[in-house]
Design a protein around this motif. Structure first.
Motif, short mmCIF file in Angstrom:
data_model
loop_
_atom_site.label_atom_id
_atom_site.label_comp_id
_atom_site.label_asym_id
_atom_site.label_seq_id
_atom_site.Cartn_x
_atom_site.Cartn_y
_atom_site.Cartn_z
N LYS A 1 0.63 -1.19 0.07
CA LYS A 1 -0.09 0.08 0.03
C LYS A 1 0.91 1.44 -0.12
O LYS A 1 0.64 2.24 -0.62
N GLN A 2 2.01 1.20 1.00
CA GLN A 2 2.91 2.37 1.11
C GLN A 2 3.50 2.51 -0.40
O GLN A 2 3.72 3.84 -0.79
N LYS A 3 4.07 1.64 -1.00
CA LYS A 3 4.81 1.90 -2.36
C LYS A 3 3.83 2.14 -3.44
O LYS A 3 4.06 3.35 -4.21
N LEU A 4 2.46 1.84 -3.27
CA LEU A 4 1.52 2.27 -4.29
C LEU A 4 1.07 3.62 -4.01
O LEU A 4 0.88 4.53 -5.24
N ALA A 5 0.91 4.15 -2.72
CA ALA A 5 0.33 5.29 -2.53
C ALA A 5 1.50 6.32 -2.83
O ALA A 5 1.08 7.59 -3.55
N PHE A 6 2.69 6.28 -2.88
CA PHE A 6 3.86 7.16 -3.09
C PHE A 6 3.98 7.13 -4.72
O PHE A 6 4.11 8.34 -5.15
N SER A 7 3.56 6.07 -5.25
CA SER A 7 3.81 5.84 -6.70
C SER A 7 2.50 6.72 -7.29
O SER A 7 2.97 7.40 -8.55
N VAL A 8 1.57 6.57 -6.67
CA VAL A 8 0.44 7.40 -7.24
C VAL A 8 0.64 8.92 -6.97
O VAL A 8 0.16 9.67 -8.04
N ALA A 9 1.19 9.20 -5.95
CA ALA A 9 1.35 10.65 -5.64
C ALA A 9 2.23 11.44 -6.66
O ALA A 9 2.34 12.62 -6.92
N ILE A 10 3.32 10.44 -7.16
CA ILE A 10 4.18 11.17 -8.45
C ILE A 10 3.97 10.68 -9.59
O ILE A 10 4.59 10.94 -10.76
N PHE A 11 2.70 10.09 -9.76
CA PHE A 11 2.25 9.43 -11.30
C PHE A 11 2.14 10.42 -12.24
O PHE A 11 2.66 10.38 -13.13
N HIS A 12 1.99 11.66 -11.78
CA HIS A 12 1.78 12.85 -12.96
C HIS A 12 3.10 13.70 -12.86
O HIS A 12 3.19 14.80 -13.54
N GLU A 13 4.17 13.11 -12.42
CA GLU A 13 5.40 13.77 -12.55
C GLU A 13 5.60 15.11 -11.86
O GLU A 13 5.95 15.91 -12.56
N PRO A 14 5.01 15.55 -10.68
CA PRO A 14 4.89 16.68 -10.11
C PRO A 14 6.41 17.30 -9.86
O PRO A 14 7.46 16.60 -9.90
N LYS A 15 6.61 18.81 -9.48
CA LYS A 15 7.80 19.06 -9.15
C LYS A 15 8.13 19.04 -8.01
O LYS A 15 9.14 19.01 -7.59
N ILE A 16 7.10 18.87 -7.03
CA ILE A 16 7.16 18.55 -5.57
C ILE A 16 6.41 17.49 -5.17
O ILE A 16 5.22 17.55 -5.64
N VAL A 17 6.75 16.62 -3.97
CA VAL A 17 5.92 15.71 -3.35
C VAL A 17 6.04 15.85 -2.03
O VAL A 17 6.99 16.00 -1.50
N PHE A 18 4.63 16.05 -1.33
CA PHE A 18 4.70 16.24 0.19
C PHE A 18 4.31 14.91 0.84
O PHE A 18 3.60 14.51 0.38
N LEU A 19 5.05 14.39 1.75
CA LEU A 19 4.96 13.29 2.38
C LEU A 19 4.62 13.46 3.85
O LEU A 19 5.41 13.87 4.48
N ASP A 20 3.49 13.40 4.32
CA ASP A 20 2.96 13.70 5.63
C ASP A 20 3.02 12.25 6.57
O ASP A 20 2.23 11.57 6.59
N GLU A 21 4.27 12.16 7.18
CA GLU A 21 4.45 10.96 8.14
C GLU A 21 4.11 9.71 7.10
O GLU A 21 3.34 9.17 7.76
N PRO A 22 4.73 9.55 5.79
CA PRO A 22 4.50 8.32 5.27
C PRO A 22 4.93 7.20 5.95
O PRO A 22 4.39 5.89 5.11
N THR A 23 5.76 7.02 6.80
CA THR A 23 6.35 5.79 7.27
C THR A 23 5.49 5.36 8.53
O THR A 23 5.94 4.27 9.20
N GLY A 24 4.69 5.99 9.08
CA GLY A 24 4.07 5.55 10.36
C GLY A 24 3.39 4.10 10.45
O GLY A 24 2.71 3.72 9.31
N GLY A 25 3.67 3.27 11.42
CA GLY A 25 3.17 2.06 11.64
C GLY A 25 3.75 0.82 10.44
O GLY A 25 3.13 -0.13 10.70
N VAL A 26 4.99 1.21 9.96
CA VAL A 26 5.46 0.34 9.13
C VAL A 26 6.67 -0.20 9.63
O VAL A 26 7.47 0.45 10.38
#
Length: 239
Positions: A141-166
């Motif tokens: 889920k974590q890998k997919l969520a990150f990949s989807v967040a940059i799917f449109h090749e943005p200039k910036i990606v904001f990650l708000d505590e993305p590794t909590g609970g893993v």
């Protein structure tokens, strides 16, 4: 280096309470920028402003070259966002989630199909394309969520505590994805409560009570505060 985020004298007030107290900092293209602070320090408020979801009380802010007051929609089109809950729809399949976000980000249907095939192959999730998100392991889920967040090749990606609970191994693998994104020119703006992750950042900002109390490379912060690791630096500042 090219500045991708510029914040000058940012103030955000809620009535008499000041959540962000005169913040000023720059973030550069392709940088992994750690935005740290205890709960209630003002991190989430600042990120909401940088994402165009909230307006400052005062101050000047530019994100991806766009003014946060006048060009909010342009800001949103040039950023990605991933929260601790991974921003995925549990009752949709892997492929349906990718298609949904591709549509939101305005990726044309033909390109959408090609990019989805590339992504599923890269994540080794081709056989899981029709599985519900709810049934996937947390790391997937974590890998997919990150990949989807940059799917449109943005200039910036904001990650708000993305590794909590893993677990630590999954967290380390996730950081490999972050390094890859940064090497491709995407600026990564990340909040985390794990101080070992602060060591992976190019520079780190530490907030306390709405103010930025320190901002530098992890090595220089450890030297300045005579600390063995970022955990000690954080404790000295936050306490």
């Amino acid at each position: 280096m090219e500045k991708i985020i510029t914040v000058q004298n940012l103030v955000k007030k809620f009535g008499s309470f000041t959540a962000n107290d005169n913040l000023s900092f720059d973030v550069y293209k392709g940088e992994i920028f750690g935005f740290l602070g205890a709960n209630g320090a003002g991190k989430t408020t600042a990120i909401r402003i940088l994402c165009g979801l909230s307006s400052p009380t005062s101050g000047n802010v530019k994100v991806a070259g766009f003014d946060i007051y006048r060009e909010t929609e342009k800001v949103k089109k040039n950023i990605g966002y991933m929260s601790q809950k991974f921003s995925l729809y549990e009752d949709l399949t892997v492929a349906e989630n990718i298609r949904l976000y591709a549509g939101i980000y305005g990726i044309p249907p033909k390109k959408r199909k090609e990019k989805m095939a590339e992504l599923l192959k890269k994540l080794e999730m081709e056989n899981a394309r029709n599985k519900l998100i709810a049934g996937l392991p947390l790391g997937w889920k974590q890998k997919l969520a990150f990949s989807v967040a940059i799917f449109h090749e943005p200039k910036i990606v904001f990650l708000d505590e993305p590794t909590g609970g893993v677990d630590p191994v999954t967290r380390r693998k996730f950081w490999d994805l972050i390094y890859e994104a940064a090497s491709n020119g995407i600026t990564v703006f990340v909040t985390t409560h794990y101080m070992d992750e602060a060591e992976y950042c190019d520079r780190v900002s530490i907030m306390d009570a709405g103010k930025i109390e320190a901002l530098d490379t992890p090595a220089k912060l450890k030297e300045r505060y005579n600390a063995k690791n970022m955990d000690e630096v954080f404790i000295k500042i936050a306490r």
